[in-house]
Design a protein around this motif. Structure first.
Motif, PDB file in Angstrom:
ATOM      1  N   UNK A   1       0.841  -1.191   0.000  1.00 27.94           N
ATOM      2  CA  UNK A   1       0.000   0.000   0.000  1.00 27.94           C
ATOM      3  C   UNK A   1       0.880   1.246   0.000  1.00 27.94           C
ATOM      4  N   UNK A   2       0.722   2.095  -0.995  1.00 28.30           N
ATOM      5  CA  UNK A   2       1.538   3.314  -1.092  1.00 28.30           C
ATOM      6  C   UNK A   2       0.706   4.588  -1.112  1.00 28.30           C
ATOM      7  N   UNK A   3      -0.612   4.469  -1.325  1.00 26.80           N
ATOM      8  CA  UNK A   3      -1.422   5.674  -1.452  1.00 26.80           C
ATOM      9  C   UNK A   3      -2.866   5.399  -1.070  1.00 26.80           C
TER      10      UNK A   3
ATOM     11  N   UNK B   1     -15.115   7.743   1.990  1.00 32.35           N
ATOM     12  CA  UNK B   1     -14.756   6.450   1.409  1.00 32.35           C
ATOM     13  C   UNK B   1     -13.273   6.462   1.052  1.00 32.35           C
ATOM     14  N   UNK B   2     -12.549   5.474   1.555  1.00 30.71           N
ATOM     15  CA  UNK B   2     -11.114   5.375   1.298  1.00 30.71           C
ATOM     16  C   UNK B   2     -10.827   4.217   0.353  1.00 30.71           C
TER      17      UNK B   2
ATOM     18  N   UNK C   1      -5.961  -1.811  -4.220  1.00 34.20           N
ATOM     19  CA  UNK C   1      -5.497  -2.772  -3.220  1.00 34.20           C
ATOM     20  C   UNK C   1      -6.416  -2.716  -2.014  1.00 34.20           C
ATOM     21  N   UNK C   2      -6.854  -3.867  -1.538  1.00 34.80           N
ATOM     22  CA  UNK C   2      -7.699  -3.917  -0.344  1.00 34.80           C
ATOM     23  C   UNK C   2      -6.931  -3.361   0.847  1.00 34.80           C
ATOM     24  N   UNK C   3      -7.660  -2.602   1.702  1.00 37.05           N
ATOM     25  CA  UNK C   3      -7.037  -1.949   2.856  1.00 37.05           C
ATOM     26  C   UNK C   3      -7.404  -2.696   4.125  1.00 37.05           C
TER      27      UNK C   3
END
Length: 386
Positions: free
Chosen positions: A35-37, A58-59, A69-71
């Motif tokens: 995860x970068x952003x 909403x993120x 990518x799932x957080x």
């Protein structure tokens, strides 16, 4: 014969290498995605809500290749819980009038989004700002915003020269221009230039409609005396018996006495007092000021001063310095008081307009340079739309 064997061996070796690459690429050990952003959105164009209303932030996450990518382990926080709260699922609830930053965080990656909570009891209105730009040099412009401090537009750039104050008279707008010595006039709806309202003024700065219904105009230079005009632009008189050099703020106390600030950047700024007939009563405040601009009296008849040189807003009781009501503001200039007694104060040093409640508690940057191009706010004027 030897040449044919070498070719076969080379082909076999190449085939083996390609087979190994293929098996590796199809194996279970995929490259690690990181995860970068984070990107945040509310689904609303202006990210506003009313007190007691909710909006969901909403993120979405992106990996090092910009792919979704799932957080996991996502958390939310708010910059001021007195303005808005936020729950673990990103639901923001408006508590009071102001602006907050909602932060979403996952591991070491975070992102912020502005949320404005509006007071729906306020009438419909517009916010006008004179942008001093490069001060003695352009760019200069007058900006217009909606009541949320959003949807900026250039009201006018025509015939302005280091614009100072903005006054609404019926369906017209008048603007004081320090460089040209003129007050220019515009249609309030279209921004069309209508001509010169008044001229031959020694660097007009602040203007205000007085208790007598006349327009009072300060002069930065010239003889420094306060001038009076009818609201059609006809000259009335030089009201004060004495001049105030670099005058740039004015207001009246409950007794009808007029106060005028003198900028004099440094340690020599002061505020002069005149009686209701314009007679000079001398310096009312001659210390604790490093460059006063706008001044106004609060409901307790205390004099509030934007001290541009000190990066503070100060309170005086009579001629006595009480203390600072606002700190952490860069070069305050311009004041607009909303119908709910909240304050919009220009911060020339940061190119923003900051919101404060009735007790001068900070409630966020209501207007910033982002998206508006605001450089150096000078006057902040509120127009109530009937």
């Amino acid at each position: 014969m030897t040449i044919k064997i070498n070719i076969k061996m080379k082909r076999k070796l190449l085939y083996s290498i390609l087979l190994m690459v293929h098996l590796w690429s199809c194996g279970d050990d995929e490259p690690t995605r990181t995860l970068t952003e984070l990107t945040l959105a509310t689904g609303q164009n202006d990210n506003t809500l009313s007190v007691n209303d909710v909006v969901v932030v909403i993120a979405e996450g992106l990996d090092q290749n910009g792919q979704p990518l799932d957080i996991t382990d996502l958390t939310y926080s708010t910059s001021d819980e007195t303005i808005a709260t936020v729950s673990n699922d990103g639901t923001v609830t408006g508590i009071s009038f102001g602006k907050v930053l909602i932060t979403a965080r996952a591991g070491n990656v975070s992102e912020q989004i502005d949320i404005k909570v509006f007071d729906e009891t306020l009438p419909n209105m517009e916010i006008f700002i004179s942008d001093a730009g490069g001060f003695a040099n352009p760019p200069w412009k007058i900006l217009r915003f909606d009541k949320y401090g959003e949807n900026p537009s250039v009201f006018t750039e025509e015939n302005i020269s280091w614009p100072q104050d903005i006054i609404f008279i019926d369906d017209k707008v008048i603007i004081s221009n320090l460089n040209s010595g003129q007050i220019t006039e515009y249609d309030v709806t279209t921004g069309q230039y209508l001509g010169v309202f008044a001229e031959n003024i020694g660097g007009p700065t602040r203007m205000k409609i007085g208790p007598d219904g006349l327009l009072y105009v300060l002069q930065w230079s010239g003889n420094g005396r306060v001038l009076r005009y009818n609201t059609d632009g006809t000259f009335v008189d030089q009201f004060t018996s004495a001049g105030v050099a670099q005058s740039i703020g004015l207001d009246w106390d409950e007794g009808g006495n007029l106060y005028v600030s003198s900028f004099n950047m440094g340690s020599n700024g002061f505020i002069r007092k005149f009686d209701s007939n314009g007679n000079d009563l001398g310096n009312h405040i001659a210390s604790n000021l490093q460059g006063p601009t706008d001044i106004w009296f609060d409901s307790n008849n205390h004099l509030i001063v934007n001290d541009y040189g000190a990066n503070r807003v100060k309170r005086f009781n009579g001629s006595n310095y009480v203390g600072d009501v606002v700190t952490g503001i860069s070069q305050p200039e311009g004041i607009g008081i909303l119908p709910n007694a909240y304050h919009l104060i220009g911060s020339s040093g940061s190119g923003s307009v900051k919101l404060y409640d009735q007790d001068y508690n900070p409630k966020g940057d209501w207007i910033t340079s982002l998206g508006s191009g605001l450089i150096a706010p000078n006057a902040v004027s509120i127009r109530i739309i009937e």
